[in-house]
Write a protein that holds these residues in place. Structure first.
Motif, PDB file in Angstrom:
ATOM      1  N   LEU B  44       0.832  -1.193   0.000  1.00  0.00           N
ATOM      2  CA  LEU B  44       0.000   0.000   0.000  1.00  0.00           C
ATOM      3  C   LEU B  44       0.871   1.249   0.000  1.00  0.00           C
ATOM      4  CD1 LEU B  44      -1.735  -2.312   1.384  1.00  0.00           C
ATOM      5  CD2 LEU B  44      -3.089  -0.447   2.286  1.00  0.00           C
ATOM      6  N   MET B  45       0.442   2.241  -0.739  1.00  0.00           N
ATOM      7  CA  MET B  45       1.107   3.527  -0.753  1.00  0.00           C
ATOM      8  C   MET B  45       0.161   4.548  -0.122  1.00  0.00           C
ATOM      9  SD  MET B  45       2.256   5.942  -3.922  1.00  0.00           S
ATOM     10  CE  MET B  45       0.641   6.694  -4.072  1.00  0.00           C
ATOM     11  N   LEU B  46       0.590   5.129   0.981  1.00  0.00           N
ATOM     12  CA  LEU B  46      -0.239   6.137   1.631  1.00  0.00           C
ATOM     13  C   LEU B  46      -0.291   7.376   0.760  1.00  0.00           C
ATOM     14  CD1 LEU B  46      -1.842   7.067   4.138  1.00  0.00           C
ATOM     15  CD2 LEU B  46       0.319   7.920   5.060  1.00  0.00           C
ATOM     16  N   MET B  47      -1.517   7.830   0.478  1.00  0.00           N
ATOM     17  CA  MET B  47      -1.692   9.028  -0.329  1.00  0.00           C
ATOM     18  C   MET B  47      -1.871  10.258   0.562  1.00  0.00           C
ATOM     19  SD  MET B  47      -4.386   7.569  -3.121  1.00  0.00           S
ATOM     20  CE  MET B  47      -4.436   9.084  -4.055  1.00  0.00           C
ATOM     21  N   ALA B  48      -2.737  10.120   1.559  1.00  0.00           N
ATOM     22  CA  ALA B  48      -3.044  11.279   2.389  1.00  0.00           C
ATOM     23  C   ALA B  48      -3.687  10.839   3.689  1.00  0.00           C
ATOM     24  CB  ALA B  48      -3.992  12.218   1.639  1.00  0.00           C
ATOM     25  N   THR B  49      -3.566  11.723   4.664  1.00  0.00           N
ATOM     26  CA  THR B  49      -4.201  11.539   5.958  1.00  0.00           C
ATOM     27  C   THR B  49      -5.255  12.614   6.112  1.00  0.00           C
ATOM     28  OG1 THR B  49      -2.144  10.693   6.870  1.00  0.00           O
ATOM     29  CG2 THR B  49      -3.809  11.445   8.439  1.00  0.00           C
ATOM     30  N   SER B  50      -6.444  12.204   6.479  1.00  0.00           N
ATOM     31  CA  SER B  50      -7.574  13.110   6.518  1.00  0.00           C
ATOM     32  C   SER B  50      -8.116  13.210   7.937  1.00  0.00           C
ATOM     33  CB  SER B  50      -8.660  12.563   5.568  1.00  0.00           C
ATOM     34  OG  SER B  50      -9.898  13.164   5.796  1.00  0.00           O
ATOM     35  N   ASN B  51      -8.113  14.399   8.487  1.00  0.00           N
ATOM     36  CA  ASN B  51      -8.680  14.630   9.818  1.00  0.00           C
ATOM     37  C   ASN B  51     -10.001  15.371   9.687  1.00  0.00           C
ATOM     38  OD1 ASN B  51      -6.631  13.590  11.679  1.00  0.00           O
ATOM     39  ND2 ASN B  51      -5.342  15.136  10.731  1.00  0.00           N
ATOM     40  N   GLU B  52     -10.975  14.956  10.448  1.00  0.00           N
ATOM     41  CA  GLU B  52     -12.306  15.544  10.381  1.00  0.00           C
ATOM     42  C   GLU B  52     -12.269  17.041  10.628  1.00  0.00           C
ATOM     43  OE1 GLU B  52     -14.268  16.579  13.288  1.00  0.00           O
ATOM     44  OE2 GLU B  52     -15.979  17.141  12.032  1.00  0.00           O
ATOM     45  N   GLY B  53     -12.841  17.787   9.701  1.00  0.00           N
ATOM     46  CA  GLY B  53     -12.948  19.232   9.853  1.00  0.00           C
ATOM     47  C   GLY B  53     -11.728  20.023   9.470  1.00  0.00           C
ATOM     48  N   SER B  54     -10.693  19.365   8.996  1.00  0.00           N
ATOM     49  CA  SER B  54      -9.507  20.116   8.585  1.00  0.00           C
ATOM     50  C   SER B  54      -9.001  19.599   7.246  1.00  0.00           C
ATOM     51  CB  SER B  54      -8.413  20.017   9.651  1.00  0.00           C
ATOM     52  OG  SER B  54      -8.014  18.681   9.824  1.00  0.00           O
ATOM     53  N   LYS B  55      -8.043  20.317   6.696  1.00  0.00           N
ATOM     54  CA  LYS B  55      -7.509  19.914   5.393  1.00  0.00           C
ATOM     55  C   LYS B  55      -6.685  18.648   5.513  1.00  0.00           C
ATOM     56  CE  LYS B  55      -7.299  24.508   3.282  1.00  0.00           C
ATOM     57  NZ  LYS B  55      -6.416  25.532   2.655  1.00  0.00           N
ATOM     58  N   ALA B  56      -6.725  17.869   4.458  1.00  0.00           N
ATOM     59  CA  ALA B  56      -5.960  16.629   4.444  1.00  0.00           C
ATOM     60  C   ALA B  56      -4.471  16.922   4.308  1.00  0.00           C
ATOM     61  CB  ALA B  56      -6.430  15.748   3.296  1.00  0.00           C
ATOM     62  N   THR B  57      -3.682  16.019   4.822  1.00  0.00           N
ATOM     63  CA  THR B  57      -2.228  16.094   4.683  1.00  0.00           C
ATOM     64  C   THR B  57      -1.803  15.083   3.639  1.00  0.00           C
ATOM     65  OG1 THR B  57      -1.992  16.700   7.014  1.00  0.00           O
ATOM     66  CG2 THR B  57      -0.028  15.891   5.873  1.00  0.00           C
ATOM     67  N   TYR B  58      -1.210  15.579   2.565  1.00  0.00           N
ATOM     68  CA  TYR B  58      -0.845  14.714   1.453  1.00  0.00           C
ATOM     69  C   TYR B  58       0.608  14.265   1.565  1.00  0.00           C
ATOM     70  CZ  TYR B  58      -5.198  16.041  -0.831  1.00  0.00           C
ATOM     71  OH  TYR B  58      -6.520  16.216  -1.135  1.00  0.00           O
ATOM     72  N   HIS B  71     -13.265  15.421   4.483  1.00  0.00           N
ATOM     73  CA  HIS B  71     -13.627  14.629   5.674  1.00  0.00           C
ATOM     74  C   HIS B  71     -14.608  15.466   6.475  1.00  0.00           C
ATOM     75  CE1 HIS B  71     -11.876  11.812   9.001  1.00  0.00           C
ATOM     76  NE2 HIS B  71     -13.185  11.895   9.071  1.00  0.00           N
ATOM     77  N   ALA B  72     -15.853  15.461   5.995  1.00  0.00           N
ATOM     78  CA  ALA B  72     -16.849  16.404   6.504  1.00  0.00           C
ATOM     79  C   ALA B  72     -17.457  16.002   7.827  1.00  0.00           C
ATOM     80  CB  ALA B  72     -17.954  16.581   5.459  1.00  0.00           C
ATOM     81  N   SER B  77     -15.507  10.160   4.791  1.00  0.00           N
ATOM     82  CA  SER B  77     -14.465  10.856   4.048  1.00  0.00           C
ATOM     83  C   SER B  77     -14.641  10.496   2.580  1.00  0.00           C
ATOM     84  CB  SER B  77     -13.069  10.438   4.520  1.00  0.00           C
ATOM     85  OG  SER B  77     -12.063  11.050   3.736  1.00  0.00           O
ATOM     86  N   THR B  78     -14.373  11.454   1.697  1.00  0.00           N
ATOM     87  CA  THR B  78     -14.488  11.185   0.275  1.00  0.00           C
ATOM     88  C   THR B  78     -13.184  11.524  -0.436  1.00  0.00           C
ATOM     89  OG1 THR B  78     -15.384  13.390  -0.188  1.00  0.00           O
ATOM     90  CG2 THR B  78     -16.975  11.624   0.233  1.00  0.00           C
ATOM     91  N   LEU B  79     -12.892  10.721  -1.439  1.00  0.00           N
ATOM     92  CA  LEU B  79     -11.748  10.957  -2.319  1.00  0.00           C
ATOM     93  C   LEU B  79     -12.296  11.168  -3.716  1.00  0.00           C
ATOM     94  CD1 LEU B  79      -8.696  10.837  -3.184  1.00  0.00           C
ATOM     95  CD2 LEU B  79      -9.020   8.365  -3.408  1.00  0.00           C
ATOM     96  N   THR B  80     -11.992  12.300  -4.308  1.00  0.00           N
ATOM     97  CA  THR B  80     -12.413  12.564  -5.678  1.00  0.00           C
ATOM     98  C   THR B  80     -11.190  12.599  -6.572  1.00  0.00           C
ATOM     99  OG1 THR B  80     -14.334  13.860  -4.923  1.00  0.00           O
ATOM    100  CG2 THR B  80     -13.643  14.144  -7.213  1.00  0.00           C
TER     101      THR B  80
END
Lengths: 114, 119
Positions: B44-58, B71-72, B77-80
């Motif tokens: 697996l390759m980590l793409m990003a970390t998503s915390n609720e209510g804040s911007k994701a860390t790529y 991550h509303a 959480s949604t990935l587009t």
């Protein structure tokens, strides 16, 4: 940085054979260690984990012991079944700020023949 | 307990279109969700970390404008994948970490994955 090294596969065994999949790690501090399994066509499932030195994680007949002195977390099972055929991933937790991320080994494909 | 779902499980789209993948924690609240990409026969390759209510860390090398993460809520959480191209074809996996601040919160629970094929 932290890293995980797994034995390369595929590993092919006959049913009821003894299984060992080697995993060693490099880490600062004392990370938690995990084994995840991915069955064909499915997502990852947590198989077992250990959070401190000398802990033994176990599940479904699989075991792994957190060895700090050898920085290892080898996966073992006494008698494998065809249904154990899957890809096994060793991982450690890496703390980054307030989050934990998983550092993954490359995965070892296990093939069990009847 | 600790079930994570992903939708859709499989999607085929034309080059240039956008695809949204949803990741839901069904029986726990997830402060943090992770998005991974897995290539055939690879880890697996980590793409990003998503915390609720804040911007994701790529992670380094992942284009944030191409892979939009939202991550509303504590369970979604949604990935587009925007303007998808054939090289974006892959298996996308999300995972979630639960809300409890204990050592067990290091454990990630994984969704079943979404296979994306861009024609």
């Amino acid at each position: 940085g932290n890293s995980v090294t797994q034995m390369e596969g595929p590993v092919t065994l006959s049913e009821e054979a003894f299984l060992t999949i080697n995993c060693t790690y490099t880490a600062t501090g004392y990370p938690s260690l995990f084994w995840y399994v991915q069955y064909p066509g499915e997502g990852l499932q947590l198989l077992l984990k250990a959070t401190k030195a000398d802990d033994k994680g176990s599940n479904k007949g699989f075991e792994a012991t957190y060895r700090k002195e050898t920085t290892s977390f080898h996966l073992e099972k006494g008698s494998v079944q065809v249904s154990d055929s899957a890809v096994y991933f060793c991982a450690l937790s890496d703390r980054r700020g307030s989050n934990y991320q998983l550092i993954w080994g490359a995965g070892t494909k296990l093939i069990i023949k009847p | 307990g600790a079930v994570v779902s992903q939708h859709p499980s499989r999607v085929i789209c034309k080059s240039g279109t956008s695809v949204k993948i949803e990741c839901r924690s069904l029986d726990f609240q997830a402060t943090t969700m992770f998005w991974y990409r897995q290539f055939p026969k690879q880890s697996l390759m980590l793409m990003a970390t998503s915390n609720e209510g804040s911007k994701a860390t790529y992670e380094q090398g992942v284009e944030k404008d191409k892979f939009l993460i939202n991550h509303a809520s504590l369970t979604l959480s949604t990935l587009t994948v925007t303007s998808a191209h054939p090289e974006d074809s892959s298996f996308y996996i999300c995972s979630a970490r639960d809300l409890l601040g204990t050592s067990s919160s290091e454990t990630q629970y994984f969704g079943p994955g979404t296979r994306l094929l861009v024609l």
